[in-house]
Design a protein around this motif. Structure first.
Motif, PDB file in Angstrom:
ATOM      1  N   LEU A 116       0.832  -1.206   0.000  1.00 52.23           N
ATOM      2  CA  LEU A 116       0.000   0.000   0.000  1.00 52.23           C
ATOM      3  C   LEU A 116       0.867   1.258   0.000  1.00 52.23           C
ATOM      4  O   LEU A 116       0.531   2.257  -0.643  1.00 52.23           O
ATOM      5  CB  LEU A 116      -0.928  -0.005   1.206  1.00 52.23           C
ATOM      6  N   GLY A 117       1.989   1.216   0.717  1.00 52.07           N
ATOM      7  CA  GLY A 117       2.879   2.370   0.750  1.00 52.07           C
ATOM      8  C   GLY A 117       3.519   2.651  -0.594  1.00 52.07           C
ATOM      9  O   GLY A 117       3.686   3.812  -0.982  1.00 52.07           O
ATOM     10  N   LEU A 118       3.889   1.580  -1.327  1.00 49.54           N
ATOM     11  CA  LEU A 118       4.452   1.759  -2.666  1.00 49.54           C
ATOM     12  C   LEU A 118       3.439   2.391  -3.611  1.00 49.54           C
ATOM     13  O   LEU A 118       3.759   3.300  -4.386  1.00 49.54           O
ATOM     14  CB  LEU A 118       4.906   0.409  -3.217  1.00 49.54           C
ATOM     15  N   ILE A 119       2.184   1.926  -3.525  1.00 48.39           N
ATOM     16  CA  ILE A 119       1.135   2.483  -4.386  1.00 48.39           C
ATOM     17  C   ILE A 119       0.849   3.930  -4.019  1.00 48.39           C
ATOM     18  O   ILE A 119       0.746   4.807  -4.894  1.00 48.39           O
ATOM     19  CB  ILE A 119      -0.146   1.631  -4.278  1.00 48.39           C
ATOM     20  N   ALA A 120       0.740   4.185  -2.719  1.00 46.41           N
ATOM     21  CA  ALA A 120       0.418   5.545  -2.274  1.00 46.41           C
ATOM     22  C   ALA A 120       1.546   6.520  -2.577  1.00 46.41           C
ATOM     23  O   ALA A 120       1.292   7.686  -2.896  1.00 46.41           O
ATOM     24  CB  ALA A 120       0.121   5.535  -0.770  1.00 46.41           C
ATOM     25  N   GLY A 121       2.788   6.074  -2.481  1.00 51.89           N
ATOM     26  CA  GLY A 121       3.911   6.969  -2.714  1.00 51.89           C
ATOM     27  C   GLY A 121       4.157   7.254  -4.182  1.00 51.89           C
ATOM     28  O   GLY A 121       4.527   8.374  -4.546  1.00 51.89           O
ATOM     29  N   TYR A 122       3.944   6.246  -5.044  1.00 50.64           N
ATOM     30  CA  TYR A 122       4.248   6.439  -6.465  1.00 50.64           C
ATOM     31  C   TYR A 122       3.065   7.026  -7.235  1.00 50.64           C
ATOM     32  O   TYR A 122       3.253   7.700  -8.239  1.00 50.64           O
ATOM     33  CB  TYR A 122       4.658   5.108  -7.088  1.00 50.64           C
ATOM     34  N   SER A 123       1.842   6.757  -6.747  1.00 51.50           N
ATOM     35  CA  SER A 123       0.667   7.279  -7.438  1.00 51.50           C
ATOM     36  C   SER A 123       0.497   8.765  -7.141  1.00 51.50           C
ATOM     37  O   SER A 123       0.636   9.205  -5.996  1.00 51.50           O
ATOM     38  CB  SER A 123      -0.587   6.511  -6.996  1.00 51.50           C
ATOM     39  N   GLY A 125      -2.384  10.418  -8.131  1.00 54.61           N
ATOM     40  CA  GLY A 125      -3.810  10.723  -8.204  1.00 54.61           C
ATOM     41  C   GLY A 125      -4.495  10.617  -6.861  1.00 54.61           C
ATOM     42  O   GLY A 125      -3.886  10.715  -5.796  1.00 54.61           O
ATOM     43  N   ARG A 126      -5.815  10.397  -6.932  1.00 49.76           N
ATOM     44  CA  ARG A 126      -6.613  10.311  -5.715  1.00 49.76           C
ATOM     45  C   ARG A 126      -6.238   9.089  -4.884  1.00 49.76           C
ATOM     46  O   ARG A 126      -6.378   9.102  -3.656  1.00 49.76           O
ATOM     47  CB  ARG A 126      -8.088  10.256  -6.080  1.00 49.76           C
ATOM     48  N   LEU A 127      -5.813   8.031  -5.568  1.00 49.19           N
ATOM     49  CA  LEU A 127      -5.434   6.827  -4.830  1.00 49.19           C
ATOM     50  C   LEU A 127      -4.285   7.099  -3.879  1.00 49.19           C
ATOM     51  O   LEU A 127      -4.251   6.590  -2.755  1.00 49.19           O
ATOM     52  CB  LEU A 127      -5.047   5.720  -5.817  1.00 49.19           C
ATOM     53  N   GLY A 128      -3.332   7.912  -4.315  1.00 55.04           N
ATOM     54  CA  GLY A 128      -2.203   8.249  -3.458  1.00 55.04           C
ATOM     55  C   GLY A 128      -2.600   9.078  -2.255  1.00 55.04           C
ATOM     56  O   GLY A 128      -1.868   9.115  -1.256  1.00 55.04           O
ATOM     57  N   GLU A 129      -3.730   9.760  -2.329  1.00 53.72           N
ATOM     58  CA  GLU A 129      -4.215  10.543  -1.194  1.00 53.72           C
ATOM     59  C   GLU A 129      -5.171   9.744  -0.310  1.00 53.72           C
ATOM     60  O   GLU A 129      -5.297  10.026   0.885  1.00 53.72           O
ATOM     61  CB  GLU A 129      -4.924  11.797  -1.704  1.00 53.72           C
ATOM     62  N   ALA A 130      -5.854   8.749  -0.891  1.00 48.47           N
ATOM     63  CA  ALA A 130      -6.850   7.990  -0.132  1.00 48.47           C
ATOM     64  C   ALA A 130      -6.212   6.933   0.761  1.00 48.47           C
ATOM     65  O   ALA A 130      -6.661   6.705   1.889  1.00 48.47           O
ATOM     66  CB  ALA A 130      -7.846   7.344  -1.092  1.00 48.47           C
ATOM     67  N   ILE A 131      -5.166   6.274   0.264  1.00 47.33           N
ATOM     68  CA  ILE A 131      -4.555   5.179   1.030  1.00 47.33           C
ATOM     69  C   ILE A 131      -3.994   5.650   2.375  1.00 47.33           C
ATOM     70  O   ILE A 131      -4.187   4.975   3.399  1.00 47.33           O
ATOM     71  CB  ILE A 131      -3.471   4.477   0.187  1.00 47.33           C
ATOM     72  N   PRO A 132      -3.298   6.800   2.448  1.00 49.46           N
ATOM     73  CA  PRO A 132      -2.801   7.234   3.766  1.00 49.46           C
ATOM     74  C   PRO A 132      -3.904   7.468   4.791  1.00 49.46           C
ATOM     75  O   PRO A 132      -3.649   7.398   5.996  1.00 49.46           O
ATOM     76  CB  PRO A 132      -2.064   8.543   3.451  1.00 49.46           C
ATOM     77  N   ARG A 133      -5.129   7.750   4.314  1.00 49.14           N
ATOM     78  CA  ARG A 133      -6.232   7.942   5.263  1.00 49.14           C
ATOM     79  C   ARG A 133      -6.543   6.648   5.999  1.00 49.14           C
ATOM     80  O   ARG A 133      -7.017   6.665   7.129  1.00 49.14           O
ATOM     81  CB  ARG A 133      -7.468   8.430   4.520  1.00 49.14           C
ATOM     82  N   LEU A 134      -6.293   5.500   5.327  1.00 49.11           N
ATOM     83  CA  LEU A 134      -6.486   4.210   5.982  1.00 49.11           C
ATOM     84  C   LEU A 134      -5.562   4.070   7.183  1.00 49.11           C
ATOM     85  O   LEU A 134      -5.980   3.601   8.256  1.00 49.11           O
ATOM     86  CB  LEU A 134      -6.228   3.076   4.983  1.00 49.11           C
ATOM     87  N   ALA A 135      -4.311   4.487   7.009  1.00 45.90           N
ATOM     88  CA  ALA A 135      -3.367   4.444   8.126  1.00 45.90           C
ATOM     89  C   ALA A 135      -3.809   5.375   9.245  1.00 45.90           C
ATOM     90  O   ALA A 135      -3.676   5.040  10.431  1.00 45.90           O
ATOM     91  CB  ALA A 135      -1.969   4.822   7.643  1.00 45.90           C
ATOM     92  N   ASP A 136      -4.360   6.544   8.893  1.00 46.53           N
ATOM     93  CA  ASP A 136      -4.824   7.485   9.915  1.00 46.53           C
ATOM     94  C   ASP A 136      -5.969   6.900  10.719  1.00 46.53           C
ATOM     95  O   ASP A 136      -6.050   7.092  11.943  1.00 46.53           O
ATOM     96  CB  ASP A 136      -5.256   8.798   9.255  1.00 46.53           C
ATOM     97  N   VAL A 137      -6.877   6.175  10.040  1.00 47.98           N
ATOM     98  CA  VAL A 137      -8.018   5.562  10.738  1.00 47.98           C
ATOM     99  C   VAL A 137      -7.535   4.509  11.721  1.00 47.98           C
ATOM    100  O   VAL A 137      -7.975   4.457  12.877  1.00 47.98           O
ATOM    101  CB  VAL A 137      -8.997   4.946   9.720  1.00 47.98           C
ATOM    102  N   ILE A 138      -6.610   3.651  11.283  1.00 43.83           N
ATOM    103  CA  ILE A 138      -6.112   2.588  12.168  1.00 43.83           C
ATOM    104  C   ILE A 138      -5.340   3.182  13.342  1.00 43.83           C
ATOM    105  O   ILE A 138      -5.482   2.738  14.491  1.00 43.83           O
ATOM    106  CB  ILE A 138      -5.216   1.616  11.369  1.00 43.83           C
ATOM    107  N   MET A 139      -4.536   4.213  13.072  1.00 42.83           N
ATOM    108  CA  MET A 139      -3.735   4.813  14.136  1.00 42.83           C
ATOM    109  C   MET A 139      -4.551   5.676  15.086  1.00 42.83           C
ATOM    110  O   MET A 139      -4.047   6.065  16.143  1.00 42.83           O
ATOM    111  CB  MET A 139      -2.609   5.645  13.517  1.00 42.83           C
TER     112      MET A 139
END
Length: 307
Positions: A116-123, A125-139
């Motif tokens: 997920l980090g590879l996708i979020a860092g290299y993308s 678009g919106r996908l690169g901004e949406a994936i880090p929100r998942l980490a924020d929810v868990i944390m």
């Protein structure tokens, strides 16, 4: 004239294993930590097949038997528990479940979080901004509290314990990988690969992933000890692995009522947890230096002093 000695051109370079062993020998605490971890892993792999019957055999005459009493045999050298079962055998058998939970949780969280980090860092678009929100929810939930809530609703088992602990550790790898990739994708070698027409998957697999792998391995080594301590805490609270299965944390919990008159019931499994986590931390520090080309010379110079 001074005579110079050079190696033949066809002289083989030291193998990867031999070179790693030299670097490990240069750091004596890490070397002995690695030896201890090898012993623990061997016990975890072989112990349940050899000592499972011994670890579960009850002997009421040996209840709370004190340690270092050679008259009762080698297996009772660390004493007996509240049912007369040998603590040494139970420690060896419990290593299997303890390491299985920690290894499973670290491997699952590292694979998912890094991907997920590879996708979020290299993308971009919106996908690169949406994936880090998942980490924020868990944390946003304390990891141990989240594990307690989920395990309270689910049946405590090895699989559920691995699942819960893996979920709580995903943000560590996701955020670290994303930060590394965000910096890597702006470097010249990545931009050159893009100009040459390389696909995003090839750039990530061939150029970016090898650069961030040392960081991920170092984090995973440290995370292994954290997950093992979390599993021990959950077992100590009574919502981890349940009897007849055993872990070091569960053994500490079972010996708690006998601390005043049989301290060894909790002391030995607690010591095993401390030594294992300490060894993992020492090995993680060595790994961080050995995988960093700018710091590896410290180990190489230290190794040459002993040649």
């Amino acid at each position: 004239m001074t005579e110079t000695h050079t190696l033949p051109k066809d002289a083989p370079e030291p193998g990867f294993f031999k070179q790693s062993l030299k670097l490990l020998w240069a750091d004596k605490p890490a070397f002995f930590a690695a030896l201890f971890l090898i012993v623990v892993v061997v016990c975890a792999l072989v112990g349940p097949h050899l000592l499972d019957a011994v670890a579960t055999k009850q002997n009421l005459r040996g209840r709370n038997a004190p340690p270092f009493d050679w008259s009762q045999g080698l297996m009772m050298i660390l004493g007996g528990d509240q049912l007369g079962r040998p603590l040494l055998a139970r420690l060896i058998v419990a290593a299997s479940n303890t390491l299985a939970v920690a290894a499973g949780a670290v491997l699952a969280s590292a694979l998912i979080g890094t991907t997920l980090g590879l996708i979020a860092g290299y993308s971009r678009g919106r996908l690169g901004e949406a994936i880090p929100r998942l980490a924020d929810v868990i944390m946003s939930f304390p990891s141990l509290l989240l594990a307690v809530i989920v395990l309270y609703m689910l049946e405590p088992s090895v699989t559920n314990l691995i699942l819960v602990l893996a979920i709580t550790r995903i943000p560590v790898y996701l955020r670290t990988t994303r930060a590394e990739v965000l910096e890597m994708r702006e470097r010249m070698f990545v931009q050159a690969a893009q100009v040459m027409g390389a696909s995003s998957g090839r750039i990530i697999a061939r150029h970016i992933m090898p650069m961030i792998l040392p960081t991920i391995l170092t984090i995973a080594t440290l995370d292994f000890s954290f997950v093992m301590l979390a599993e021990s805490s959950l077992s100590f609270l009574g919502i981890g692995i349940q009897p007849p299965e055993i872990t070091w944390g569960l053994m500490v919990s079972q010996g708690r009522p006998y601390l005043t008159n049989a301290w060894w019931l909790s002391f030995w499994p607690g010591l095993a947890i401390i030594l294992t986590t300490l060894s993992l931390n020492l090995l993680s520090n060595w790994l961080r230096v050995a995988l960093d080309p700018t710091q590896r010379w410290r180990l190489e110079m230290g190794g040459k002093k002993h040649v």
